[in-house]
Write a protein that holds these residues in place. Structure first.
Motif, PDB file in Angstrom:
ATOM      1  N   GLU A 430       0.860  -1.186   0.000  1.00  0.00           N
ATOM      2  CA  GLU A 430       0.000   0.000   0.000  1.00  0.00           C
ATOM      3  C   GLU A 430       0.895   1.235   0.000  1.00  0.00           C
ATOM      4  O   GLU A 430       1.896   1.292   0.713  1.00  0.00           O
ATOM      5  N   ALA A 431       0.530   2.208  -0.833  1.00  0.00           N
ATOM      6  CA  ALA A 431       1.271   3.472  -0.899  1.00  0.00           C
ATOM      7  C   ALA A 431       0.272   4.612  -0.796  1.00  0.00           C
ATOM      8  O   ALA A 431      -0.735   4.644  -1.536  1.00  0.00           O
ATOM      9  N   THR A 432       0.534   5.543   0.098  1.00  0.00           N
ATOM     10  CA  THR A 432      -0.404   6.633   0.363  1.00  0.00           C
ATOM     11  C   THR A 432       0.314   7.968   0.297  1.00  0.00           C
ATOM     12  O   THR A 432       1.369   8.149   0.938  1.00  0.00           O
ATOM     13  N   ALA A 433      -0.244   8.892  -0.471  1.00  0.00           N
ATOM     14  CA  ALA A 433       0.303  10.253  -0.546  1.00  0.00           C
ATOM     15  C   ALA A 433      -0.277  11.100   0.572  1.00  0.00           C
ATOM     16  O   ALA A 433      -1.399  10.861   1.040  1.00  0.00           O
ATOM     17  N   ASP A 434       0.483  12.087   1.029  1.00  0.00           N
ATOM     18  CA  ASP A 434       0.038  12.894   2.170  1.00  0.00           C
ATOM     19  C   ASP A 434      -1.018  13.925   1.796  1.00  0.00           C
ATOM     20  O   ASP A 434      -1.613  14.555   2.676  1.00  0.00           O
ATOM     21  N   LYS A 435      -1.255  14.124   0.474  1.00  0.00           N
ATOM     22  CA  LYS A 435      -2.273  15.087   0.043  1.00  0.00           C
ATOM     23  C   LYS A 435      -2.999  14.524  -1.171  1.00  0.00           C
ATOM     24  O   LYS A 435      -2.441  13.709  -1.919  1.00  0.00           O
ATOM     25  N   PRO A 436      -4.230  14.963  -1.433  1.00  0.00           N
ATOM     26  CA  PRO A 436      -4.944  14.489  -2.635  1.00  0.00           C
ATOM     27  C   PRO A 436      -4.422  15.118  -3.922  1.00  0.00           C
ATOM     28  O   PRO A 436      -4.411  14.479  -4.968  1.00  0.00           O
ATOM     29  N   THR A 437      -3.969  16.379  -3.860  1.00  0.00           N
ATOM     30  CA  THR A 437      -3.433  17.060  -5.041  1.00  0.00           C
ATOM     31  C   THR A 437      -2.221  17.897  -4.627  1.00  0.00           C
ATOM     32  O   THR A 437      -2.028  18.221  -3.439  1.00  0.00           O
ATOM     33  N   TYR A 438      -1.430  18.283  -5.637  1.00  0.00           N
ATOM     34  CA  TYR A 438      -0.201  19.031  -5.377  1.00  0.00           C
ATOM     35  C   TYR A 438      -0.040  20.143  -6.395  1.00  0.00           C
ATOM     36  O   TYR A 438      -0.601  20.093  -7.503  1.00  0.00           O
ATOM     37  N   GLY A 439       0.771  21.115  -6.023  1.00  0.00           N
ATOM     38  CA  GLY A 439       1.170  22.154  -6.946  1.00  0.00           C
ATOM     39  C   GLY A 439       2.502  21.820  -7.574  1.00  0.00           C
ATOM     40  O   GLY A 439       3.149  20.828  -7.236  1.00  0.00           O
ATOM     41  N   THR A 440       2.945  22.656  -8.496  1.00  0.00           N
ATOM     42  CA  THR A 440       4.253  22.442  -9.119  1.00  0.00           C
ATOM     43  C   THR A 440       5.352  22.754  -8.110  1.00  0.00           C
ATOM     44  O   THR A 440       5.200  23.596  -7.222  1.00  0.00           O
ATOM     45  N   ARG A 441       6.470  22.049  -8.243  1.00  0.00           N
ATOM     46  CA  ARG A 441       7.635  22.183  -7.370  1.00  0.00           C
ATOM     47  C   ARG A 441       7.250  22.051  -5.895  1.00  0.00           C
ATOM     48  O   ARG A 441       7.800  22.726  -5.026  1.00  0.00           O
ATOM     49  N   GLN A 442       6.309  21.149  -5.625  1.00  0.00           N
ATOM     50  CA  GLN A 442       5.853  20.952  -4.253  1.00  0.00           C
ATOM     51  C   GLN A 442       6.288  19.575  -3.762  1.00  0.00           C
ATOM     52  O   GLN A 442       6.338  18.602  -4.516  1.00  0.00           O
ATOM     53  N   THR A 814      23.862   8.445  -7.544  1.00  0.00           N
ATOM     54  CA  THR A 814      22.642   8.809  -6.831  1.00  0.00           C
ATOM     55  C   THR A 814      21.759   9.648  -7.748  1.00  0.00           C
ATOM     56  O   THR A 814      22.238  10.594  -8.383  1.00  0.00           O
ATOM     57  N   PHE A 815      20.483   9.303  -7.810  1.00  0.00           N
ATOM     58  CA  PHE A 815      19.536  10.043  -8.630  1.00  0.00           C
ATOM     59  C   PHE A 815      19.444  11.492  -8.127  1.00  0.00           C
ATOM     60  O   PHE A 815      19.300  11.734  -6.927  1.00  0.00           O
ATOM     61  N   TYR A 816      19.540  12.446  -9.079  1.00  0.00           N
ATOM     62  CA  TYR A 816      19.473  13.856  -8.701  1.00  0.00           C
ATOM     63  C   TYR A 816      18.069  14.202  -8.236  1.00  0.00           C
ATOM     64  O   TYR A 816      17.088  13.986  -8.956  1.00  0.00           O
ATOM     65  N   LYS A 817      17.977  14.742  -7.042  1.00  0.00           N
ATOM     66  CA  LYS A 817      16.688  15.054  -6.425  1.00  0.00           C
ATOM     67  C   LYS A 817      16.649  16.540  -6.080  1.00  0.00           C
ATOM     68  O   LYS A 817      17.237  16.974  -5.094  1.00  0.00           O
ATOM     69  N   PRO A 818      16.001  17.341  -6.908  1.00  0.00           N
ATOM     70  CA  PRO A 818      15.962  18.780  -6.615  1.00  0.00           C
ATOM     71  C   PRO A 818      15.174  19.061  -5.341  1.00  0.00           C
ATOM     72  O   PRO A 818      14.247  18.341  -4.993  1.00  0.00           O
ATOM     73  N   SER A 819      15.577  20.097  -4.648  1.00  0.00           N
ATOM     74  CA  SER A 819      14.863  20.535  -3.447  1.00  0.00           C
ATOM     75  C   SER A 819      14.405  21.969  -3.660  1.00  0.00           C
ATOM     76  O   SER A 819      15.231  22.858  -3.872  1.00  0.00           O
ATOM     77  N   TYR A 820      13.094  22.183  -3.610  1.00  0.00           N
ATOM     78  CA  TYR A 820      12.544  23.500  -3.899  1.00  0.00           C
ATOM     79  C   TYR A 820      12.049  24.217  -2.644  1.00  0.00           C
ATOM     80  O   TYR A 820      11.317  25.206  -2.735  1.00  0.00           O
ATOM     81  N   GLU A 821      12.423  23.726  -1.471  1.00  0.00           N
ATOM     82  CA  GLU A 821      11.949  24.386  -0.249  1.00  0.00           C
ATOM     83  C   GLU A 821      12.599  25.749  -0.070  1.00  0.00           C
ATOM     84  O   GLU A 821      11.960  26.689   0.378  1.00  0.00           O
ATOM     85  N   ALA A 822      13.890  25.844  -0.421  1.00  0.00           N
ATOM     86  CA  ALA A 822      14.578  27.136  -0.336  1.00  0.00           C
ATOM     87  C   ALA A 822      14.324  27.917  -1.619  1.00  0.00           C
ATOM     88  O   ALA A 822      14.633  27.454  -2.708  1.00  0.00           O
ATOM     89  N   LYS A 823      13.754  29.061  -1.527  1.00  0.00           N
ATOM     90  CA  LYS A 823      13.386  29.859  -2.689  1.00  0.00           C
ATOM     91  C   LYS A 823      14.627  30.360  -3.431  1.00  0.00           C
ATOM     92  O   LYS A 823      15.611  30.771  -2.834  1.00  0.00           O
ATOM     93  N   GLY A 824      14.572  30.280  -4.744  1.00  0.00           N
ATOM     94  CA  GLY A 824      15.603  30.868  -5.585  1.00  0.00           C
ATOM     95  C   GLY A 824      16.892  30.092  -5.684  1.00  0.00           C
ATOM     96  O   GLY A 824      17.866  30.587  -6.210  1.00  0.00           O
ATOM     97  N   VAL A 825      16.901  28.813  -5.168  1.00  0.00           N
ATOM     98  CA  VAL A 825      18.153  28.076  -5.195  1.00  0.00           C
ATOM     99  C   VAL A 825      18.288  27.215  -6.449  1.00  0.00           C
ATOM    100  O   VAL A 825      19.358  26.737  -6.762  1.00  0.00           O
TER     101      VAL A 825
END
Length: 887
Positions: A430-442, A814-825
């Motif tokens: 079983e796999a469950t997402a924490d939200k029903p929908t998402y925005g871009t870069r979220q 290692t697969f490149y995993k962008p992080s968008y939490e910090a703005k403008g990085v």
């Protein structure tokens, strides 16, 4: 479980008296011994997606299991992955370390790959003792918009009696390529090669005469596009539509007069693919016996009672209106056949039908086994025309099982394969997402739960891929899964079209279609004649990287015992290791760990022969690419089919290049150099710094007027003086190391070389050039490179030393995993990924829980998350969910 304990338990599951004679017990013991000597490994490779662009990476997780219970294999600790091109050549091979049957790998696809249907093939050395047909072998379309800006189309056309292969060329924007000179090569039916040069017409069409070129043959094209880029294309000649076929396959191989017989039917179109069609059975009295419809994959079965006095014909009508007629096989008046009922939940029924003359009151045995692992044995007397056996399904493991009927002398009479589905052997995920929908870069958080609360062990290893669904819809025919690899494709000898069709829902598999597949297709079956054979396998379980060989006297077959063999990695000269040869002159360096493309120096010396020795290495030949059993999946015109994906990839690569995260391979045109070039070492120089990276370089022109090489060098090498034919470094006054074609030789052996054979000489004295050689570079080096056939007149072979580049492990990234939490990085202006995320090493805890996270891209729409994996009880599972990105 211990094999003998398993057999002991088996004999108590089966009623003791039902077995009668002890011969059957001895026979089961033989089967058990055979199984113990010949365990079977299987491999599944979970890939991040189904198709790729040149310039992308293929991300992979390997699962290696042991049959019949699919427990993770701890036996083989090395696996191989081949990338095989459309013209059936190995492009690249990765060597992958396995830990408890698990491995992680990635493969970078060159910008210059030819577009086409490639193969990803995976195996262990042990698996090579069986047919390559049971390797993991997956068709992977690879398109190229990086160094190939051409789309194609193809068809077979006729001009009177002549048949042509028409290939149309146009740019990615749809503009035809007229008046383009095309070079092409292919092989003819007589084995000869045809090489020709033709020109496209005003519509960009090339016509190739198909006289003596059979269907399925490869045609290689090369030409220069209008922008000057050299383009290469590979085509597989398609078959004519007239080659539609209908196969008739009786269950257990026999049709007996007036006996109940199930018959399987399989229709194939000209592309070798199944097709939904209508089949009518007519007898010789022109009466219609039955009309039936095949599955979408062209298969169906039907029970008959047929009369040997009549002839029967099957007529298949295809969707395009064409028809194919096939007569039934001959009907025997005497014999046995076998009907299997495999659609009930708790039992498998086997009925043996006999003609009157075969009812002999003798015992017959039913054995259910896989590769000698026996799960059920029972016997009955053949005292009537219908004898029924029943097998409890829980006695059988999950997967393909071989059912055999043996006579009283234990000679096999009838055989049939079944697929045994066990819902309790499926790993629920079983796999469950924490939200029903998402925005871009979220950020997306996924919680995973595997196994049942009643399971004794819930620890397992999973892998997860996340892809943009809008960019992968076209890949449906190529989809496979851990179910299809470990339970089906690894058992079927022939092509299985769209194997995921049978497991589209693990809770409701297509049992009837799977039973028809078992009835109709070829399979991995036990060769009864080999159960008594005891021989050493050609390939052993590979535990690590090893380098082995034999030391012999120079130019002789005599071996040299107790010779000292030294292995020296050129990346760290101080890490040398030694070993001694045994009485047979054999040596082996085991438990080695190094990455691919590392060069080693190997030396051999003995007290009596010094270094006048030959070093012969043991080499395992690569497996032949063989005939592609998935040939019907091979498509031409991949760039055309994936045009939308090409444009998406081009936009994504442009963003990566602008951000400095990716470089582009540039194909240069051939140019003529008129300016005098700086002296440079020959390209095949063994200089570890790279050809020409030296304090001084002499080329063959500098050596052209010398009678001997020593005469050429004396007084001409800066900072080098000579003593008794040995070069010394004036800085430190020590003897210099001489390297000939990568092999370390003594300084006085220079006099044995002919100046006419030498392509270049490089002098290394500066620490910047000698440091890479470690202790061997303490007094500097002279690197000599011969012409190697390019004008060389003699051959010199230094003794007791050689350089080798053995296959090392692929270093997984290692697969490149962008992080968008910090703005403008982020350096990427537009995130246009197709593979959103790849998580190869998800380990569930004692209660089956795990989690992972990733970020959405800049594109809205549905994303597909696919998890696959296996627990430590051998349960395999797969789960697919979707999330939506809406803003």
């Amino acid at each position: 479980m211990n094999l003998k304990a398993s057999l002991f338990s088996l004999l108590f599951i089966i009623p003791f008296m039902s077995l009668g004679q002890t011969d059957i017990r001895q026979f089961i013991d033989k089967l058990g011994n055979y199984a113990a000597r010949n365990p079977k490994e299987k491999i599944h490779v979970h890939m991040d997606k189904e198709s790729y662009s040149a310039g992308e990476n293929i991300w992979m997780k390997l699962y290696c299991t042991l049959t019949p219970d699919n427990l993770l294999s701890g036996v083989s600790q090395v696996a191989y992955i081949d990338l095989i091109s459309p013209d059936n050549k190995t492009v690249n091979t990765l060597k992958i370390p396995l830990t408890a049957g698990l491995g992680i790998a990635d493969l970078t696809l060159s910008d210059t790959l030819i577009e086409g249907s490639y193969r990803i093939r995976a195996y262990t050395q042990w698996m090579r003792n069986d047919s390559t047909a049971y390797f993991f072998d997956k068709t992977v379309p690879i398109y190229n918009g990086r160094s190939d800006n051409i789309m194609t189309g193809d068809e077979i056309i006729y001009d009177g009696e002549k048949k042509y292969y028409a290939i149309k060329l146009k740019t990615l924007s749809g503009v035809p390529l007229p008046e383009i000179n095309i070079n092409y090569k292919t092989h003819l039916k007589n084995g000869k090669q045809r090489a020709s040069r033709e020109k496209t017409d005003q519509q960009g069409q090339l016509l190739i005469d198909l006289k003596d070129i059979p269907a399925g043959e490869i045609i290689n094209l090369s030409f220069k596009s209008i922008d000057g880029i050299i383009i290469r294309k590979t085509f597989t000649v398609p078959a004519d539509k007239s080659s539609n076929s209908l196969q008739i396959l009786p269950e257990s191989g026999n049709i007996i007069n007036q006996l109940h017989t199930k018959i399987g039917f399989k229709v194939l179109n000209s592309k070798g693919l199944g097709e939904k069609c209508t089949i009518i059975i007519m007898d010789s009295n022109k009466e219609k016996i039955v009309e039936m419809e095949t599955s979408p994959l062209g298969m169906v079965s039907y029970p008959f009672v047929l009369d040997a006095k009549l002839k029967y014909t099957a007529i298949a009508t295809f969707t395009d209106g064409t028809k194919t007629e096939t007569p039934f096989p001959s009907i025997s008046m005497s014999g046995l056949n076998m009907n299997v009922g495999n659609l009930t939940d708790d039992r498998v029924f086997v009925q043996v039908n006999a003609s009157p003359d075969q009812i002999n009151q003798q015992e017959i045995y039913l054995i259910a086994q896989y590769n000698g692992n026996t799960f059920h044995v029972s016997k009955q007397k053949l005292n009537k025309n219908e004898v029924l056996f029943s097998i409890p399904r829980q006695n059988l493991p999950q997967g393909v099982i071989q059912l055999s009927i043996l006579d009283a002398t234990l000679k096999p009479l009838l055989e049939r394969m079944i697929f045994n589905y066990r819902s309790d052997k499926i790993l629920p995920i079983e796999a469950t997402a924490d939200k029903p929908t998402y925005g871009t870069r979220q950020k997306v958080n996924i919680s995973v739960l595997s196994g049942n609360t009643t399971d004794s062990i819930r620890v397992g290893s999973l892998s997860a891929s996340v892809v943009n669904s809008n960019k992968t819809q076209i890949d449906t025919p190529y989809r496979s899964s851990i179910y299809t690899s470990l339970l089906l494709s690894s058992e079927i000898n022939g092509f299985i079209e769209n194997p995921n069709y049978y497991f589209s829902d693990s809770k409701d598999i297509k049992k009837s279609d799977l039973d028809n597949l078992m009835l109709i297709q070829g399979w991995r079956k036990l060769d009864w004649a080999k159960i008594d054979e005891v021989s050493d396998p050609k390939y052993n379980f590979e535990k690590n990287i090893s380098i082995s060989g034999t030391i012999k006297k120079l130019g002789r077959k005599a071996v040299v015992p107790k010779a000292t063999v030294t292995l020296i990695p050129t990346t760290n000269m101080t890490a040398a290791i030694d070993t001694l040869t045994n009485e047979a002159g054999k040596f082996s360096f085991d438990d080695l760990l190094f990455t691919d493309s590392i060069k080693f120096i190997m030396t051999a010396k003995s007290d009596k022969d010094k270094n006048r020795l030959d070093i012969e290495l043991d080499e395992i030949e690569e497996p032949a690419t063989g005939i592609n059993k998935n040939l019907p999946e091979v498509l031409n015109n991949i760039n055309t089919k994936y045009l939308g994906n090409i444009k998406n990839a081009q936009a994504y690569f442009a963003q990566l290049e602008a951000a400095g995260l990716k470089q582009r391979s540039i194909q240069l045109e051939e140019v003529k150099i008129t300016r005098t070039a700086i002296k440079k070492a020959v390209a095949n120089s063994s200089n570890l710094n790279g050809p020409g990276n030296a304090d001084q370089v002499l080329t063959e022109e500098d050596l052209s007027n010398c009678s001997t090489l020593e005469q050429c060098l004396v007084g001409r090498l800066t900072g080098v003086m000579w003593r008794n034919g040995v070069p010394y470094n004036t800085r430190g006054n020590g003897p210099m190391q001489v390297v000939l074609d990568g092999m370390y030789i003594e300084g006085d052996q220079i006099s044995m070389l002919s100046a006419a054979d030498v392509g270049s000489i490089e002098v290394l004295r500066n620490i910047n050039h000698t440091a890479i050689y470690g202790s061997y570079g303490g007094n500097g080096l002279i690197v000599i490179t011969t012409k190697r056939g390019n004008g060389a007149t003699t051959a010199f072979k230094p003794t007791g030393i050689r350089t080798i580049i053995p296959k090392g492990f692929n270093l997984s990234r290692t697969f490149y995993k962008p992080s968008y939490e910090a703005k403008g990085v982020s350096k990427i202006v537009s995130d246009l990924r197709t593979t959103i995320h790849w998580e190869p090493n998800i380990i569930t805890d004692q209660v089956g829980k795990a989690s992972f996270d990733f970020y959405t891209s800049d594109e809205k729409g549905p994303y597909t998350i696919i998890l696959e994996g296996i627990d430590f009880n051998g349960k395999i599972g797969r789960k697919e969910i979707n999330i939506n990105v809406v803003e």
